[in-house]
Design a protein around this motif. Structure first.
Motif, short mmCIF file in Angstrom:
data_model
loop_
_atom_site.label_atom_id
_atom_site.label_comp_id
_atom_site.label_asym_id
_atom_site.label_seq_id
_atom_site.Cartn_x
_atom_site.Cartn_y
_atom_site.Cartn_z
N VAL A 187 0.78 -1.25 0.10
CA VAL A 187 -0.03 0.01 -0.07
C VAL A 187 0.72 1.03 -0.15
O VAL A 187 1.86 1.36 0.68
CB VAL A 187 -1.02 0.07 1.19
CG1 VAL A 187 -1.67 1.02 1.29
CG2 VAL A 187 -1.71 -1.13 1.29
N ASN A 188 0.57 2.18 -1.06
CA ASN A 188 1.27 3.61 -0.96
C ASN A 188 1.11 4.19 0.29
O ASN A 188 -0.13 4.77 0.65
CB ASN A 188 0.84 4.26 -2.27
CG ASN A 188 1.59 5.51 -2.22
OD1 ASN A 188 2.42 5.81 -1.44
ND2 ASN A 188 1.37 6.37 -3.40
N THR A 189 2.16 4.55 1.36
CA THR A 189 1.72 5.29 2.31
C THR A 189 2.41 6.62 2.20
O THR A 189 2.71 7.32 3.21
CB THR A 189 2.27 4.47 3.67
OG1 THR A 189 3.52 4.35 3.47
CG2 THR A 189 1.40 3.45 3.90
N ARG A 190 2.55 7.20 1.03
CA ARG A 190 3.04 8.45 0.75
C ARG A 190 2.10 9.21 0.13
O ARG A 190 1.27 8.82 -0.37
CB ARG A 190 4.39 8.35 -0.04
CG ARG A 190 5.61 7.69 0.39
CD ARG A 190 6.78 7.87 -0.20
NE ARG A 190 7.64 6.80 -0.06
CZ ARG A 190 8.46 6.11 -0.93
NH1 ARG A 190 8.66 6.45 -2.19
NH2 ARG A 190 9.32 5.08 -0.49
N ASP A 191 2.38 10.73 0.44
CA ASP A 191 1.51 11.65 -0.65
C ASP A 191 1.47 11.37 -1.90
O ASP A 191 2.49 10.97 -2.39
CB ASP A 191 1.43 12.92 -0.11
CG ASP A 191 0.57 13.70 0.83
OD1 ASP A 191 -0.61 13.36 0.67
OD2 ASP A 191 0.93 14.59 1.54
N ARG A 192 0.40 11.41 -2.65
CA ARG A 192 0.46 10.98 -4.32
C ARG A 192 1.12 12.15 -4.82
O ARG A 192 0.71 13.18 -4.70
CB ARG A 192 -0.79 10.52 -4.75
CG ARG A 192 -1.09 9.01 -3.99
CD ARG A 192 -2.46 8.67 -4.44
NE ARG A 192 -2.67 7.23 -4.02
CZ ARG A 192 -3.51 6.29 -4.24
NH1 ARG A 192 -3.98 6.39 -5.34
NH2 ARG A 192 -3.69 5.21 -3.58
#
Length: 157
Positions: free
Chosen positions: A152-157
């Motif tokens: 899961v991407n846990t950085r601001d997009r």
């Protein structure tokens, strides 16, 4: 359901890494207080994003030293056979995962058993329960990587 925002993705990633993480710690990681964090977790569960919380175990420590990937070729693709096959694999606790596939095989099973004799018993029970055109078995020699957590991407997009 709309895409998950950054906070929800961080909550999901934290719980996939360790579902026993206390709410206070999750809230701190995602920048919320405990109550709003708990409400988000409940919403993620209600919406089906989080489908359960489990303890993971080492199969070898439980006596399941042999993992077998079993390819199944169906004799036909009708509803009656599919339902009979689903009932057969539901009745066999050795089946850890079952996937309907596209390509050379119709179904792929991940089977956990203690040893080859146990796999033979499984094979006989499966083939006695439902007609199968072809079965291919691949025996795992070593598990190089295993995770249940999606990236899961846990950085601001």
């Amino acid at each position: 359901m709309p895409p998950l925002d950054l906070i929800d993705r961080k909550i999901v990633a934290t719980l996939m890494a360790d579902a026993t993480t206390p709410i206070a710690q999750i809230a701190d990681r995602v920048g919320l207080s405990q109550t709003p964090c708990w409400k988000r977790i409940q919403k993620l569960e209600a919406n089906g994003v989080l489908t359960g919380r489990v303890a993971l175990a080492d199969p070898a420590m439980l006596g399941f030293g042999l993992t077998v990937f079993v390819g199944i070729e169906a004799p036909d693709h009708g509803t009656e056979w599919r339902e009979a096959f689903a009932r057969a694999i539901d009745a066999l606790p050795e089946v850890m995962e079952a996937w309907r596939m596209a390509g050379d095989i119709d179904y792929l099973l991940r089977v956990a058993v203690p040893d080859m004799a146990a796999y033979d018993r499984f094979y006989r029970a499966l083939t006695d329960a439902v007609a199968i055109k072809n079965v291919t078995s691949q025996f795992a020699m070593e598990r190089l990587r295993h995770t249940t957590a999606y990236p899961v991407n846990t950085r601001d997009r």
